[in-house]
Design a protein around this motif. Structure first.
Motif, PDB file in Angstrom:
ATOM      1  N   GLY A   1       0.819  -1.209   0.000  1.00  0.00           N
ATOM      2  CA  GLY A   1       0.000   0.000   0.000  1.00  0.00           C
ATOM      3  C   GLY A   1       0.848   1.253   0.000  1.00  0.00           C
ATOM      4  N   GLY A   2       1.994   1.210   0.707  1.00  0.00           N
ATOM      5  CA  GLY A   2       2.906   2.350   0.682  1.00  0.00           C
ATOM      6  C   GLY A   2       3.460   2.609  -0.713  1.00  0.00           C
ATOM      7  N   VAL A   3       3.752   1.522  -1.435  1.00  0.00           N
ATOM      8  CA  VAL A   3       4.210   1.680  -2.820  1.00  0.00           C
ATOM      9  C   VAL A   3       3.078   2.208  -3.690  1.00  0.00           C
ATOM     10  CG1 VAL A   3       5.106   0.459  -4.840  1.00  0.00           C
ATOM     11  CG2 VAL A   3       5.937  -0.136  -2.562  1.00  0.00           C
ATOM     12  N   GLU A   4       1.850   1.703  -3.477  1.00  0.00           N
ATOM     13  CA  GLU A   4       0.684   2.198  -4.220  1.00  0.00           C
ATOM     14  C   GLU A   4       0.515   3.703  -4.021  1.00  0.00           C
ATOM     15  OE1 GLU A   4      -1.334   0.470  -6.240  1.00  0.00           O
ATOM     16  OE2 GLU A   4      -1.908  -1.469  -5.385  1.00  0.00           O
ATOM     17  N   GLU A   5       0.799   4.160  -2.805  1.00  0.00           N
ATOM     18  CA  GLU A   5       0.645   5.586  -2.507  1.00  0.00           C
ATOM     19  C   GLU A   5       1.907   6.388  -2.814  1.00  0.00           C
ATOM     20  OE1 GLU A   5      -0.877   6.236   1.421  1.00  0.00           O
ATOM     21  OE2 GLU A   5      -2.879   5.649   0.782  1.00  0.00           O
ATOM     22  N   LYS A   6       2.909   5.715  -3.396  1.00  0.00           N
ATOM     23  CA  LYS A   6       4.145   6.360  -3.847  1.00  0.00           C
ATOM     24  C   LYS A   6       4.902   7.035  -2.712  1.00  0.00           C
ATOM     25  CE  LYS A   6       2.281   7.118  -8.502  1.00  0.00           C
ATOM     26  NZ  LYS A   6       1.979   8.097  -9.570  1.00  0.00           N
ATOM     27  N   TRP A   7       5.007   6.338  -1.578  1.00  0.00           N
ATOM     28  CA  TRP A   7       5.787   6.844  -0.473  1.00  0.00           C
ATOM     29  C   TRP A   7       7.260   6.966  -0.863  1.00  0.00           C
ATOM     30  CZ3 TRP A   7       3.848   3.414   4.202  1.00  0.00           C
ATOM     31  CH2 TRP A   7       2.617   3.911   4.640  1.00  0.00           C
ATOM     32  N   THR A   8       7.916   8.000  -0.324  1.00  0.00           N
ATOM     33  CA  THR A   8       9.356   8.176  -0.438  1.00  0.00           C
ATOM     34  C   THR A   8       9.895   8.474   0.963  1.00  0.00           C
ATOM     35  OG1 THR A   8       9.261  10.585  -0.776  1.00  0.00           O
ATOM     36  CG2 THR A   8       9.012   9.181  -2.728  1.00  0.00           C
ATOM     37  N   THR A   9      11.179   8.776   1.046  1.00  0.00           N
ATOM     38  CA  THR A   9      11.745   9.106   2.360  1.00  0.00           C
ATOM     39  C   THR A   9      11.064  10.324   2.976  1.00  0.00           C
ATOM     40  OG1 THR A   9      13.475  10.354   1.197  1.00  0.00           O
ATOM     41  CG2 THR A   9      14.002   8.104   1.890  1.00  0.00           C
ATOM     42  N   LYS A  10      10.470  11.178   2.142  1.00  0.00           N
ATOM     43  CA  LYS A  10       9.747  12.341   2.667  1.00  0.00           C
ATOM     44  C   LYS A  10       8.460  11.930   3.386  1.00  0.00           C
ATOM     45  CE  LYS A  10      11.412  15.486  -0.960  1.00  0.00           C
ATOM     46  NZ  LYS A  10      11.027  16.381  -2.075  1.00  0.00           N
TER      47      LYS A  10
END
Length: 410
Positions: A206-215
């Protein structure tokens, strides 16, 4: 508002992981049989899932790849295949239980046998998996799942014996007249329900789906520290309601309707309506999590295109895996097997495969090639190893306790 909505991934993961059909029954069973004597197990489970969910979310945010993808690359295809087979089978079993839980919830509202609602529930789950965007899905079911806060209100309205509860919290072991085998069996089920494998796969994917980065590491941590403790609080409230209503009368809980009864007794028809909304949101949300997790795990292992952000035509194999998984679960339920029994089995086998899921996460979270300065520190490793020991104990004890107690019936 954007920051508030960003936490809904953690809420959806926690509602589906902590308050799905398994916890709705397991927490009520424990409260009815042992009062609040096993509440500390829920607390330990909350801390454990927070530790490993934070690791998996951090891996996804820093590497921009889900945990299962890195597990195959880091540990090799054979080890990852063992992980895949174990986690998929348990997730499929859990998906089956959640579809059954949706049908049971509709049965509570309609009075018609749950078996009639199984095909409709399965079709609705598949439609949402196929057509509804990830962000909208998590916001709708994450927010609706908050209806289960009604258990907290109901517990207060029942005027529980707080002094007696406090005494039970400090008492480790079964009450007089109960045996250690059954106590241990329910303890393993409660612990496993907090750390079911699909939770971390869903959370990191889900984090990848939401395009999480270090920010987005702050968002990732807020999801972990808000969502999962909330799920644990609701689980404790369910346990407390059952302890007040059922334990003094010596009544055991083995049906979803019994979990809802304390709310109806304390808050009337309005409370019953709210709790049914919560049941529906929790079981449907968990069905979506487990359905997606079946697709995530297999697609990520084989390197297929995957994700809700990708058009179904471009991720056909990912969507096919989810469809087949839903069909398999539906077929099992149409044999008239009790969804609650499936739930108990899914919790038991979740305990068995937990080491296969959480050891690789700890390994990947320590890999500086992927995480650099964001790799685990001493505290994170200490907590990770400590919980791995607990997980191993639960895994070893699960099957013997099932056999000795006849799945908690003795």
């Amino acid at each position: 508002m954007k920051k508030v909505l960003a936490v809904t991934l953690g809420i959806l993961t926690a509602i589906g992981g902590f308050v799905d059909i398994g916890d709705l029954v397991a927490n009520a069973q424990s409260g009815a049989r042992f009062g609040m004597r096993q509440a500390w197990i829920v607390v330990i489970g909350v801390i454990g899932i927070c530790v490993f969910a934070e690791m998996s979310g951090r891996v996804a945010a820093v590497s921009r790849r889900p945990v299962f993808d890195l597990v195959r690359e880091r540990l090799g295809p054979r080890t990852a295949m063992t992980n895949l087979v174990g986690s998929y089978l348990v997730t499929l079993l859990t998906l089956t239980a959640e579809i059954g839980g949706i049908a049971l919830t509709i049965q509570l509202a309609s009075g018609l046998p749950h078996i009639l609602w199984v095909p409709l529930a399965a079709f609705a789950v598949w439609i949402v998996l196929w057509r509804v965007k990830f962000e909208l899905m998590e916001q709708i079911f994450g927010v609706l799942g908050l209806a289960l806060v009604v258990f907290v209100v109901a517990l207060i309205a029942l005027h529980p014996p707080w002094g007696s509860f406090a005494g039970q919290l400090t008492h480790i072991g079964p009450p007089e007249g109960e045996n250690w085998g059954t106590w241990g069996y329910l303890a393993v089920s409660l612990f496993a329900s907090a750390l079911t494998p699909y939770e971390v796969f869903f959370f990191s994917s889900g984090g990848v789906e939401e395009k999480w980065t270090t920010k987005d590491l702050a968002t990732e941590r807020s999801n972990t520290l808000v969502g999962f403790p909330l799920g644990g609080l609701l689980g404790l409230a369910i346990m407390g309601c059952a302890a007040v209503v059922y334990e003094p009368a010596g009544i055991e809980v083995d049906q979803l309707s019994q979990t809802a009864l304390p709310v109806a007794l304390s808050l009337g028809k309005l409370g019953l309506v709210v709790v049914m909304i919560g049941f529906f949101a929790a079981t449907f949300g968990a069905a979506l999590e487990t359905g997606l997790s079946t697709g995530y795990s297999i697609a990520q292992y084989f390197g297929w295109q995957w994700g809700k952000l990708v058009r179904p035509r471009s991720a056909a194999r990912f969507h096919t895996v989810m469809l087949v998984s839903v069909l398999l679960g539906t077929a099992a339920l149409l044999t008239t097997i009790d969804p609650v029994q499936i739930t108990e089995l899914s919790l038991l086998f979740s305990a068995v495969v937990l080491p296969l899921t959480y050891l690789p996460i700890l390994v990947v979270a320590n890999d500086r090639d992927y995480l650099g300065d964001h790799a685990n520190g001493r505290l994170q490793n200490f907590l990770g190893v400590t919980f791995l020991i607990i997980i191993l104990i639960a895994a070893v004890a699960a099957i013997p306790l099932m056999i000795i107690t006849g799945m908690g019936q003795s």
